[in-house]
Scaffold this motif. Structure first.
Motif, mmCIF file in Angstrom:
data_model
loop_
_atom_site.group_PDB
_atom_site.id
_atom_site.type_symbol
_atom_site.label_atom_id
_atom_site.label_comp_id
_atom_site.label_asym_id
_atom_site.label_seq_id
_atom_site.Cartn_x
_atom_site.Cartn_y
_atom_site.Cartn_z
ATOM 1 N N ASN A 54 48.272 68.982 25.684
ATOM 2 C CA ASN A 54 47.980 69.178 24.256
ATOM 3 C C ASN A 54 49.212 68.975 23.374
ATOM 4 O OD1 ASN A 54 49.320 71.400 25.188
ATOM 5 N ND2 ASN A 54 48.075 72.905 24.071
ATOM 6 N N ILE A 55 50.300 68.444 23.974
ATOM 7 C CA ILE A 55 51.515 68.198 23.199
ATOM 8 C C ILE A 55 51.866 66.711 23.333
ATOM 9 C CG2 ILE A 55 53.858 69.025 22.687
ATOM 10 C CD1 ILE A 55 53.311 71.423 24.449
ATOM 11 N N PRO A 56 51.102 65.809 22.742
ATOM 12 C CA PRO A 56 51.328 64.371 22.917
ATOM 13 C C PRO A 56 52.668 63.906 22.380
ATOM 14 C CG PRO A 56 49.756 64.789 21.139
ATOM 15 C CD PRO A 56 49.998 66.102 21.804
ATOM 16 N N GLU A 57 53.282 64.673 21.430
ATOM 17 C CA GLU A 57 54.548 64.229 20.863
ATOM 18 C C GLU A 57 55.696 64.298 21.869
ATOM 19 O OE1 GLU A 57 53.929 68.591 19.741
ATOM 20 O OE2 GLU A 57 52.769 66.724 19.802
ATOM 21 N N ILE A 66 66.205 72.563 29.500
ATOM 22 C CA ILE A 66 65.058 73.347 29.941
ATOM 23 C C ILE A 66 65.486 74.805 29.867
ATOM 24 C CG2 ILE A 66 63.542 73.889 31.880
ATOM 25 C CD1 ILE A 66 63.780 71.021 32.792
ATOM 26 N N GLU A 67 64.810 75.542 28.987
ATOM 27 C CA GLU A 67 65.259 76.891 28.645
ATOM 28 C C GLU A 67 66.702 76.806 28.141
ATOM 29 O OE1 GLU A 67 63.639 79.760 28.510
ATOM 30 O OE2 GLU A 67 61.719 79.026 29.267
ATOM 31 N N ASP A 106 52.588 80.308 35.262
ATOM 32 C CA ASP A 106 52.018 81.269 34.309
ATOM 33 C C ASP A 106 53.080 81.935 33.424
ATOM 34 O OD1 ASP A 106 49.532 80.742 35.492
ATOM 35 O OD2 ASP A 106 49.870 82.312 37.010
ATOM 36 N N LYS A 107 54.307 81.411 33.438
ATOM 37 C CA LYS A 107 55.369 81.953 32.589
ATOM 38 C C LYS A 107 55.734 80.882 31.550
ATOM 39 C CE LYS A 107 60.156 83.544 32.707
ATOM 40 N NZ LYS A 107 61.358 83.782 33.551
ATOM 41 N N PRO A 108 55.723 81.211 30.274
ATOM 42 C CA PRO A 108 56.043 80.209 29.244
ATOM 43 C C PRO A 108 57.400 79.560 29.496
ATOM 44 C CG PRO A 108 55.155 82.174 28.233
ATOM 45 C CD PRO A 108 55.395 82.526 29.683
ATOM 46 N N LEU A 109 57.429 78.238 29.252
ATOM 47 C CA LEU A 109 58.640 77.459 29.486
ATOM 48 C C LEU A 109 58.944 76.675 28.208
ATOM 49 C CD1 LEU A 109 60.784 76.313 31.492
ATOM 50 C CD2 LEU A 109 59.133 74.500 31.991
ATOM 51 N N VAL A 110 60.198 76.787 27.737
ATOM 52 C CA VAL A 110 60.599 76.117 26.507
ATOM 53 C C VAL A 110 61.437 74.890 26.854
ATOM 54 C CG1 VAL A 110 61.876 76.332 24.318
ATOM 55 C CG2 VAL A 110 60.556 78.270 25.209
ATOM 56 N N LEU A 111 61.013 73.747 26.314
ATOM 57 C CA LEU A 111 61.745 72.508 26.497
ATOM 58 C C LEU A 111 62.382 72.137 25.168
ATOM 59 C CD1 LEU A 111 59.080 70.419 28.481
ATOM 60 C CD2 LEU A 111 60.901 71.855 29.408
ATOM 61 N N ARG A 112 63.676 71.808 25.192
ATOM 62 C CA ARG A 112 64.338 71.328 23.979
ATOM 63 C C ARG A 112 64.333 69.808 24.006
ATOM 64 N NH1 ARG A 112 69.862 73.753 22.428
ATOM 65 N NH2 ARG A 112 70.380 73.392 24.616
ATOM 66 N N ALA A 122 59.331 72.552 22.584
ATOM 67 C CA ALA A 122 57.927 72.537 23.023
ATOM 68 C C ALA A 122 57.756 73.627 24.072
ATOM 69 C CB ALA A 122 57.556 71.181 23.589
ATOM 70 N N GLU A 123 56.768 74.432 23.873
ATOM 71 C CA GLU A 123 56.511 75.515 24.830
ATOM 72 C C GLU A 123 55.250 75.195 25.626
ATOM 73 O OE1 GLU A 123 54.966 80.004 24.469
ATOM 74 O OE2 GLU A 123 56.973 79.698 23.623
ATOM 75 N N ILE A 124 55.371 75.260 26.902
ATOM 76 C CA ILE A 124 54.223 75.045 27.797
ATOM 77 C C ILE A 124 54.191 76.164 28.816
ATOM 78 C CG2 ILE A 124 54.185 72.520 27.567
ATOM 79 C CD1 ILE A 124 55.673 72.308 30.185
ATOM 80 N N VAL A 125 53.019 76.349 29.390
ATOM 81 C CA VAL A 125 52.863 77.374 30.433
ATOM 82 C C VAL A 125 52.522 76.655 31.743
ATOM 83 C CG1 VAL A 125 51.610 79.428 31.182
ATOM 84 C CG2 VAL A 125 52.043 79.040 28.742
ATOM 85 N N PRO A 126 53.505 76.513 32.646
ATOM 86 C CA PRO A 126 53.219 75.831 33.918
ATOM 87 C C PRO A 126 52.136 76.557 34.723
ATOM 88 C CG PRO A 126 55.581 76.093 33.597
ATOM 89 C CD PRO A 126 54.905 76.946 32.559
#
Length: 784
Positions: A54-57, A66-67, A106-112, A122-126
């Motif tokens: 859901n994050i096509p950008e 990463i974090e 199941d832990k939110p992951l922030v990508l710069r 962008a925050e995703i939940v693996p």
């Protein structure tokens, strides 16, 4: 070495594979694919069904961190072997440790991210890596590694005492460890359990550096041990090299050391194979090497066509790496065939058929194109040929041309390659015709040997016949060499049910003569057991006997064995017949000389008494009766001897005997008789049982006429058509009531029983005052 050790070692790669898959099921999955460009990482694609769908950008964005972990050039590479320097390797290891601890399902992951000059997050939940995705990623790797290991285990369990089999097992053991460890940690998405990662990495490192050494060592031992291996320090020095390379390569003291080791090990091994092939004088060793080179060659060709050339020409892959990887299995498989000497001769068949069917395909494709082109031209000429109709015509022409084209190409290829060309069915029929004219076992064997030599062109054949000497099995040379090793081999050959190439047999019989080392042993088996064997020498062409040759030898051996067995059965039957004739002669002689002599002596004494018996009329009458009984008994005895002893007994002889018997019996009572004969085959042979029973029935019938009938005339009729015989004895006496139960009529019952023993039918018709008629009818069997 104990087989349990190999089984135990084989479990290790399966456990490592299980460990890898178990860890992957707990690994985080982001659905992102990364690409390294000019030292910078970019997100090249996003799985629409993944957590970042859901994050096509994100696509084509530069990933900075990463974090809180800032990325460097090699931090996201799947395989650490791509990292050339120590500093990058250390940073990569810190990245893997960080990802393992901070990137969790199941832990939110922030990508710069960075798009141009714009920074964003962008925050995703693996999520956990889906099982289907795991199998897709590791399936091919695990299959190749574990299947190769199974091949090696089968080989070493079959030949645990063979140093080549042991070396091959350790080589595929290292291959299996490489594939399952590499497949496990390179299938991660971003993070992997760092502890298990370390274990897999250590296993992979040692398996990776030892593989080229094990491959080279195997090449030194295969197909026979090279002189290099016999040097005292060869093995210690060889297996110390991987340790040195590991020390130089892992801390990146020398990045090229592992590549050099790989190139040196593989190239030297292939070079040894080629050298062994060029210098070997043994056909079966050359065929062993050809199997290995064939497996390596096919894999190399597929790899070049699907991977190397497309990348070289277009700069990208045209096929998935799973395509060449799948063909890798041909290498351990061909090695296993070569070590176990299994289907060695089939390498020629595979090569021949590949060439034959390739040329056939080219010609038929050309024919198809030509027909379609011609019909297309005709269509342009307005002949109204529709495309479906043209396709059907071309298809049928290709179908009709397939068999003649393939057969002619087959003959041409085999002539060019100097193969033996023959039709197995034609050879079999030709031998059958020869065997039909054979009259003894030697002629049969000579015909078979002549056929084999004329078709397969061995340098010669030795034959052995089995027998026993002092309760010990022996093989007696029939013709050819009679060396001790060959005789021992011939005795051992009784265990083989089918033709067997001699190179497949362990050399436990002593050293065979060189001219037999690549020959074939063929046993001649019948329903009664194994008669003997043929030992075929090497082919004059220097090639091995092919699978087609083995199948032909099996057919010819079966024909030869059946022909020999048939001759033996005929000889045995003839022997039994002669023995029966001798036994009949002996019994007849004993009866004549024993019982017959006693009868004759008794009659002589009675004759002496008879001369002095005029004064006593009563005694004279008793002596006369006794004399009559003894004379009758002597006559019966002579009849019995005659019917048993006479071998060539015909229907004409029986008629004469019945006439004589009727004259003797009825003449004593002055009863006239009429003889009527209607016989087509007086030369019809009669078995002893038939002639004796007929005479006894006729004798009993005539005796009943004298005792009971009070007849004035007797008619005897004998009729014969083909093998049908009918004898009728009719009188005009007083007769009797046939429907009344006659007690004590043993004569009639005996006559009926004798007739049934011959397979005939007995009739007795009578009425008071109308006489009696006895008929026997039977189909005369062939005389023994």
């Amino acid at each position: 070495m104990n087989k349990k050790l190999y089984v135990g070692l084989s479990i290790i790669p399966f456990l490592v594979a299980f460990l890898g898959i178990s860890t992957l099921t707990q690994a985080p999955y982001t659905g992102l694919t990364y690409e390294l460009k000019d030292g910078t990482w970019y997100i090249s694609s996003v799985s629409p069904k993944g957590p970042a769908g859901n994050i096509p950008e994100c696509t084509d964005a530069e990933i900075v961190a990463i974090e809180d972990f800032e990325l460097e050039s090699f931090d996201l590479v799947e395989d650490f072997d791509y990292i050339p320097d120590r500093e990058s390797l250390n940073h990569w290891w810190k990245a893997q440790t960080y990802f393992s601890r901070h990137v969790k399902p199941d832990k939110p992951l922030v990508l710069r991210l960075k798009n141009g000059d714009v920074y964003s997050s962008a925050e995703i939940v693996p999520v956990r890596l889906p099982v289907a995705e795991i199998l897709y990623r590791v399936g091919m790797m695990f299959f190749l590694g574990l299947f190769s290991l199974i091949i090696g285990l089968v080989v070493v369990l079959k030949k645990p005492g063979d140093v080549r089999a042991r070396s091959f097992f350790y080589m595929v053991f290292s291959v299996a460890l490489i594939f399952v460890t590499f497949g496990s940690y390179t299938s991660r998405d971003t993070a992997f359990n760092i502890t298990i990662f370390s274990v897999l990495r250590i296993i992979n490192i040692f398996a990776f550096v030892y593989f080229p050494v094990l491959f080279f060592h195997f090449c030194c031992l295969f197909p026979r041990e090279k002189k290099l291996v016999t040097y005292r320090f060869f093995t210690p020095v060889l297996y110390t090299i991987p340790i040195i390379v590991t020390v130089l390569y892992q801390p990146r003291i020398s990045y090229l050391s592992l590549n050099f080791l790989f190139m040196a090990g593989l190239a030297s091994g292939v070079g040894l194979f080629i050298y062994s092939y060029a210098t070997s004088k043994s056909p079966h060793e050359r065929y062993q090497i050809r199997w290995v080179l064939g497996g390596v060659g096919v894999f190399s060709v597929v790899f070049m066509m699907t991977t190397f050339i497309p990348i070289l020409v277009t700069g990208q892959r045209l096929f998935s790496d799973r395509v060449p990887s799948l063909f890798f299995i041909l290498i351990p498989l061909s090695m296993a065939f070569a070590i176990t000497k299994y289907h060695l001769m089939d390498i020629d068949t595979i090569f021949d058929n590949s060439v034959i069917y390739f040329l056939t395909l080219c010609i038929l494709a050309g024919l198809d194109v030509g027909v379609i082109s011609t019909l297309a031209r005709l269509k342009n000429l307005a002949l109204a040929i529709k495309e479906p109709f043209a396709t059907v015509i071309a298809l049928w022409l290709v179908v009709l041309a397939y068999i003649p084209v393939r057969n002619n190409i087959n003959k041409g290829v085999k002539r060019i390659l100097r193969r033996d060309i023959y039709d197995s069915l034609e050879v079999s029929i030709r031998l059958s015709n020869k065997l039909l004219a054979a009259h003894n076992a030697k002629t049969v064997v000579d015909a078979a040997v002549e056929t084999v030599i004329g078709i397969l062109h061995p340098k010669g054949i030795s034959a052995y016949i089995y027998g026993k000497e002092n309760d010990r099995e022996v093989a007696v040379p029939y013709f050819g060499e009679c060396e001790d090793s060959l005789i021992t081999l011939a005795i051992k050959a009784r265990e083989y049910k089918e033709p067997c190439p001699l190179y497949m047999i362990d050399s436990e019989f002593g050293k065979l003569p060189e001219v037999y080392t690549d020959g074939v042993i063929v046993t001649l088996r019948t329903s009664a057991g194994t008669l003997g064997c043929l030992l075929l020498k090497n082919k004059e062409s220097g090639r091995l006997y092919t699978r087609q040759d083995i199948n032909l030898l099996k057919t010819l051996a079966s024909q030869t064995s059946m022909a020999i067995e048939s001759i033996f059965l005929k000889e045995e039957s003839e022997h039994r017949r002669h023995e029966a004739l001798r036994e009949r002669e002996r019994i007849s002689r004993e009866i004549h000389d024993g019982i017959g002599s006693s009868f004759s002596n008794a009659l002589m004494l009675i004759n002496l008494f008879d001369k002095d018996a005029d004064e006593d009329k009563g005694r004279s009458e008793r002596l006369k009766n006794l004399k009559s009984l003894l004379s009758g008994g002597l006559t019966e005895l002579r009849d019995l001897i005659w019917t048993i002893e006479e071998d060539e007994y015909r229907l004409g002889d029986l008629i004469s005997h019945i006439q004589e018997k009727a004259g003797t019996i009825l003449g004593c009572e002055n009863i006239p008789f009429h003889f009527e004969i209607d016989v087509e085959h007086e030369s019809l042979a009669l078995p002893a049982m038939v002639r004796l029973n007929i005479i006894r029935i006729v004798q009993e019938s005539l005796a009943n006429v004298i005792k009971h009938a009070e007849a004035a005339k007797v008619d005897i009729r004998i009729k014969n058509t083909a093998q049908q015989l009918r004898i009728t004895i009719a009188d005009n006496g007083r007769g009797y009531d046939a429907e009344q139960n006659r007690t004590g009529s043993y004569g009639l019952r005996n006559m009926k029983k004798r007739c049934e023993e011959m397979g005939g039918i007995f009739f007795c018709t009578s009425a008071p005052g109308k006489g009696t008629e006895i008929i026997i009818s039977l189909q005369v069997p062939q005389s023994d």
